[in-house]
Each structure stands twice: as structure tokens, then as C-alpha cells.
Design a protein around this motif. Structure first.
Motif, PDB file in Angstrom:
ATOM      1  N   SER A 111       0.844  -1.198   0.000  1.00  0.00           N
ATOM      2  CA  SER A 111       0.000   0.000   0.000  1.00  0.00           C
ATOM      3  C   SER A 111       0.878   1.246   0.000  1.00  0.00           C
ATOM      4  O   SER A 111       2.066   1.195   0.342  1.00  0.00           O
ATOM      5  CB  SER A 111      -0.907   0.018   1.235  1.00  0.00           C
ATOM      6  OG  SER A 111      -0.134   0.250   2.408  1.00  0.00           O
ATOM      7  N   MET A 112       0.280   2.356  -0.364  1.00  0.00           N
ATOM      8  CA  MET A 112       1.012   3.619  -0.323  1.00  0.00           C
ATOM      9  C   MET A 112       1.373   3.982   1.118  1.00  0.00           C
ATOM     10  O   MET A 112       2.403   4.619   1.368  1.00  0.00           O
ATOM     11  CB  MET A 112       0.185   4.727  -0.972  1.00  0.00           C
ATOM     12  CG  MET A 112      -0.027   4.532  -2.473  1.00  0.00           C
ATOM     13  SD  MET A 112       1.518   4.625  -3.417  1.00  0.00           S
ATOM     14  CE  MET A 112       1.386   6.278  -4.109  1.00  0.00           C
ATOM     15  N   ASP A 113       0.540   3.575   2.070  1.00  0.00           N
ATOM     16  CA  ASP A 113       0.879   3.798   3.482  1.00  0.00           C
ATOM     17  C   ASP A 113       2.142   3.027   3.857  1.00  0.00           C
ATOM     18  O   ASP A 113       2.999   3.537   4.589  1.00  0.00           O
ATOM     19  CB  ASP A 113      -0.281   3.362   4.378  1.00  0.00           C
ATOM     20  CG  ASP A 113      -1.461   4.315   4.315  1.00  0.00           C
ATOM     21  OD1 ASP A 113      -1.223   5.538   4.221  1.00  0.00           O
ATOM     22  OD2 ASP A 113      -2.610   3.844   4.350  1.00  0.00           O
ATOM     23  N   ASP A 114       2.248   1.779   3.362  1.00  0.00           N
ATOM     24  CA  ASP A 114       3.450   0.977   3.625  1.00  0.00           C
ATOM     25  C   ASP A 114       4.696   1.668   3.082  1.00  0.00           C
ATOM     26  O   ASP A 114       5.735   1.733   3.748  1.00  0.00           O
ATOM     27  CB  ASP A 114       3.326  -0.403   2.965  1.00  0.00           C
ATOM     28  CG  ASP A 114       2.217  -1.249   3.555  1.00  0.00           C
ATOM     29  OD1 ASP A 114       1.889  -1.058   4.740  1.00  0.00           O
ATOM     30  OD2 ASP A 114       1.674  -2.098   2.822  1.00  0.00           O
ATOM     31  N   ILE A 115       4.587   2.157   1.852  1.00  0.00           N
ATOM     32  CA  ILE A 115       5.735   2.801   1.208  1.00  0.00           C
ATOM     33  C   ILE A 115       6.109   4.083   1.938  1.00  0.00           C
ATOM     34  O   ILE A 115       7.290   4.370   2.166  1.00  0.00           O
ATOM     35  CB  ILE A 115       5.430   3.079  -0.279  1.00  0.00           C
ATOM     36  CG1 ILE A 115       5.233   1.757  -1.029  1.00  0.00           C
ATOM     37  CG2 ILE A 115       6.553   3.892  -0.922  1.00  0.00           C
ATOM     38  CD1 ILE A 115       4.676   1.914  -2.426  1.00  0.00           C
ATOM     39  N   ALA A 116       5.101   4.862   2.327  1.00  0.00           N
ATOM     40  CA  ALA A 116       5.367   6.107   3.053  1.00  0.00           C
ATOM     41  C   ALA A 116       6.091   5.820   4.364  1.00  0.00           C
ATOM     42  O   ALA A 116       7.056   6.513   4.725  1.00  0.00           O
ATOM     43  CB  ALA A 116       4.055   6.845   3.314  1.00  0.00           C
ATOM     44  N   ALA A 117       5.643   4.786   5.070  1.00  0.00           N
ATOM     45  CA  ALA A 117       6.281   4.447   6.341  1.00  0.00           C
ATOM     46  C   ALA A 117       7.721   3.991   6.123  1.00  0.00           C
ATOM     47  O   ALA A 117       8.633   4.385   6.866  1.00  0.00           O
ATOM     48  CB  ALA A 117       5.480   3.355   7.050  1.00  0.00           C
ATOM     49  N   ALA A 118       7.936   3.165   5.105  1.00  0.00           N
ATOM     50  CA  ALA A 118       9.286   2.663   4.837  1.00  0.00           C
ATOM     51  C   ALA A 118      10.220   3.780   4.387  1.00  0.00           C
ATOM     52  O   ALA A 118      11.413   3.775   4.708  1.00  0.00           O
ATOM     53  CB  ALA A 118       9.235   1.563   3.780  1.00  0.00           C
ATOM     54  N   ALA A 119       9.686   4.737   3.620  1.00  0.00           N
ATOM     55  CA  ALA A 119      10.502   5.847   3.118  1.00  0.00           C
ATOM     56  C   ALA A 119      10.626   6.976   4.132  1.00  0.00           C
ATOM     57  O   ALA A 119      11.400   7.917   3.916  1.00  0.00           O
ATOM     58  CB  ALA A 119       9.902   6.388   1.826  1.00  0.00           C
ATOM     59  N   GLN A 120       9.828   6.886   5.209  1.00  0.00           N
ATOM     60  CA  GLN A 120       9.809   7.921   6.249  1.00  0.00           C
ATOM     61  C   GLN A 120       9.422   9.285   5.668  1.00  0.00           C
ATOM     62  O   GLN A 120      10.051  10.309   5.940  1.00  0.00           O
ATOM     63  CB  GLN A 120      11.160   7.992   6.972  1.00  0.00           C
ATOM     64  CG  GLN A 120      11.515   6.705   7.705  1.00  0.00           C
ATOM     65  CD  GLN A 120      12.812   6.801   8.486  1.00  0.00           C
ATOM     66  OE1 GLN A 120      13.750   7.477   8.072  1.00  0.00           O
ATOM     67  NE2 GLN A 120      12.867   6.132   9.626  1.00  0.00           N
ATOM     68  N   VAL A 121       8.381   9.247   4.838  1.00  0.00           N
ATOM     69  CA  VAL A 121       7.812  10.476   4.288  1.00  0.00           C
ATOM     70  C   VAL A 121       6.297  10.377   4.435  1.00  0.00           C
ATOM     71  O   VAL A 121       5.751   9.312   4.734  1.00  0.00           O
ATOM     72  CB  VAL A 121       8.181  10.679   2.798  1.00  0.00           C
ATOM     73  CG1 VAL A 121       9.687  10.784   2.617  1.00  0.00           C
ATOM     74  CG2 VAL A 121       7.610   9.556   1.933  1.00  0.00           C
ATOM     75  N   SER A 122       5.612  11.480   4.217  1.00  0.00           N
ATOM     76  CA  SER A 122       4.157  11.449   4.253  1.00  0.00           C
ATOM     77  C   SER A 122       3.615  10.889   2.944  1.00  0.00           C
ATOM     78  O   SER A 122       4.292  10.910   1.909  1.00  0.00           O
ATOM     79  CB  SER A 122       3.605  12.860   4.467  1.00  0.00           C
ATOM     80  OG  SER A 122       3.832  13.658   3.310  1.00  0.00           O
ATOM     81  N   LYS A 123       2.387  10.394   2.996  1.00  0.00           N
ATOM     82  CA  LYS A 123       1.773   9.889   1.770  1.00  0.00           C
ATOM     83  C   LYS A 123       1.592  11.020   0.757  1.00  0.00           C
ATOM     84  O   LYS A 123       1.715  10.804  -0.453  1.00  0.00           O
ATOM     85  CB  LYS A 123       0.435   9.219   2.088  1.00  0.00           C
ATOM     86  CG  LYS A 123      -0.105   8.393   0.944  1.00  0.00           C
ATOM     87  CD  LYS A 123      -1.074   7.308   1.407  1.00  0.00           C
ATOM     88  CE  LYS A 123      -2.340   7.905   1.978  1.00  0.00           C
ATOM     89  NZ  LYS A 123      -3.375   6.846   2.196  1.00  0.00           N
ATOM     90  N   GLN A 124       1.335  12.217   1.246  1.00  0.00           N
ATOM     91  CA  GLN A 124       1.198  13.359   0.350  1.00  0.00           C
ATOM     92  C   GLN A 124       2.500  13.631  -0.397  1.00  0.00           C
ATOM     93  O   GLN A 124       2.498  14.017  -1.571  1.00  0.00           O
ATOM     94  CB  GLN A 124       0.780  14.607   1.136  1.00  0.00           C
ATOM     95  CG  GLN A 124       0.493  15.821   0.258  1.00  0.00           C
ATOM     96  CD  GLN A 124      -0.586  15.542  -0.781  1.00  0.00           C
ATOM     97  OE1 GLN A 124      -1.615  14.947  -0.469  1.00  0.00           O
ATOM     98  NE2 GLN A 124      -0.340  15.951  -2.020  1.00  0.00           N
TER      99      GLN A 124
END
Length: 218
Positions: free
Chosen positions: A40-53
Motif C-alpha cells: 500500500s502507499m501507506d506501507d511505502i510512506a512508512a518505509a521511506a519515512q515520508v508522508s503519503k502526500q
């Protein structure tokens, strides 16, 4: 642009570039590990340490991010394609030696664990993204076949290979090299590159068979 404004823009630009790289790195790890549906995009945001936006600032959708991962692999193939004709030409009269070198480099490239994982991912999602899978084929294995075909056409014209269809000969060359190692690699996930001794034996054997079929002295 004034020096003061330029100084204020540079950190923001550097931040955007850094976050874009972090997003790509995180997305690659997540997609390769969990597949498209399992990421999910939430997973990617968490792994990249950035916001989904922040992700959506760089990529309009998860599909676009997935396509970026898949087609980004074409850059490595372009580097190989650029060396195809040079490798054979540099061998001079030792055409067999040049083809062996080419075969080894090609097999080494394809049998990298991350390349095999990406191939599995593309195949697994081909039903969902047929156009992306087709584009991947055209830009990656298809580009290699076309480059080999051009080299074999020139070798035929110079009387060094005996063949009627350079494109078919290129397909034979590629699959003599890749066939068994790639087939096994797709079904038996590996964490380490193919052992060099095994790689050389497979590549050199493929060249011998190829020249037995297409060599000018046959």
C-alpha cells in the motif's frame, strides 16, 4: 534569481530529490517483497519515512510508482546493449572469444538476484498490467535481441557467420545462454549471484553450440 532566493531554493530542491530517491528505494523493496496487491502507499510512506502526500507529489498513483520501478530497470540493459557491438569488435579475429565474453556479461546481468525478483514480479502482474509487461519486454529482453541481431547481421555480411535470419539467430543465442540458468533461477529464488565457474561454463557452452549451428566453417 537573486543569490538569496537561489540559496533558499537549493535545500528544497535537494529535499525533493532526496525524498524521491527514498520513495523509489522503499517502493522497490516493498513491491519486490510483497507484490503489487500486497503493498500500500501507506506501507511505502512508512518505509521511506515520508508522508503519503509527499509520495503523491512525486508519483500520481501507486500504479505510476510501480511502473517507475519496472521500467527503471531498462537503464541497466541500455548499458549492456551499448557494449554488444564493441565487445565483439574488440575481439578482432577471435570472434568466439568475443562471443564468450558477451555471453558471460549477459548471463551475469540477468542472473543477479534483484533482476530475477523483478522478472518474477513483472510476470506475476502481467495480467493486471499487460501494457506495462509488454513495454518491459520491448525495452529489456527485446532490446537485447535487437542489438544481437544487428551484430550477427554484420558478422554474416562479413562472412563470419552463416545464417539467413539474424533475428532468429539472436533469439537462439540468447536462450542458449539463459535457458537453463534462468529457468532454474525463476523457480528457485537465490540470494547470491550465480557462481562464476558455473556462469562461465554455461556461457561458453552456449557459444560452442551456437557456432556449431551458425559458424561459417560448419
Amino acid at each position: 534569481m537573486s543569490p538569496q532566493v537561489a540559496d533558499s531554493v537549493r535545500p528544497r530542491r535537494a529535499g525533493r530529490l532526496a525524498s524521491g530517491g527514498a520513495i523509489r528505494e522503499a517502493a522497490a523493496a516493498m513491491f519486490l517483497e510483497n507484490g503489487y496487491q500486497g503493498t500500500s502507499m501507506d506501507d511505502i510512506a512508512a518505509a521511506a519515512q515520508v508522508s503519503k502526500q509527499t509520495i503523491y507529489t512525486h508519483f500520481p498513483s501507486k500504479e505510476a510508482l510501480f511502473a517507475d520501478l519496472v521500467l527503471g530497470n531498462a537503464e541497466r540493459v541500455e548499458e549492456f546493449v551499448a557494449t554488444v557491438s564493441r565487445t565483439v569488435a574488440a575481439a578482432g579475429d577471435d570472434m568466439e572469444g568475443g562471443l564468450r565474453q558477451l555471453a558471460r556479461v549477459y548471463l551475469r546481468l540477468v542472473m543477479q538476484p534483484d533482476v530475477l525478483r523483478l522478472r518474477r514480479l513483472v510476470l506475476g502482474e502481467a495480467g493486471r498490467f499487460p501494457d506495462l509487461a509488454r513495454t518491459y519486454y520491448e525495452r529489456v529482453p527485446g532490446r537485447v535481441i535487437n542489438a544481437l541481431s544487428s551484430v550477427f547481421s554484420a558478422l554474416r555480411d562479413g562472412g563470419r557467420l552463416h545464417l539467413d535470419d539474424p533475428q532468429l539467430a539472436a533469439q537462439h543465442f540468447a536462450w542458449l545462454i539463459l535457458g537453463s540458468p534462468l529457468d532454474r533461477g525463476m523457480f528457485y529464488p537465490i540470494a547470491e549471484p550465480m557462481p562464476e565457474a558455473d556462469l562461465q561454463r554455461a556461457a561458453d557452452g552456449a557459444v560452442r553450440v551456437f557456432l556449431a549451428a551458425y559458424g561459417s566453417s560448419r
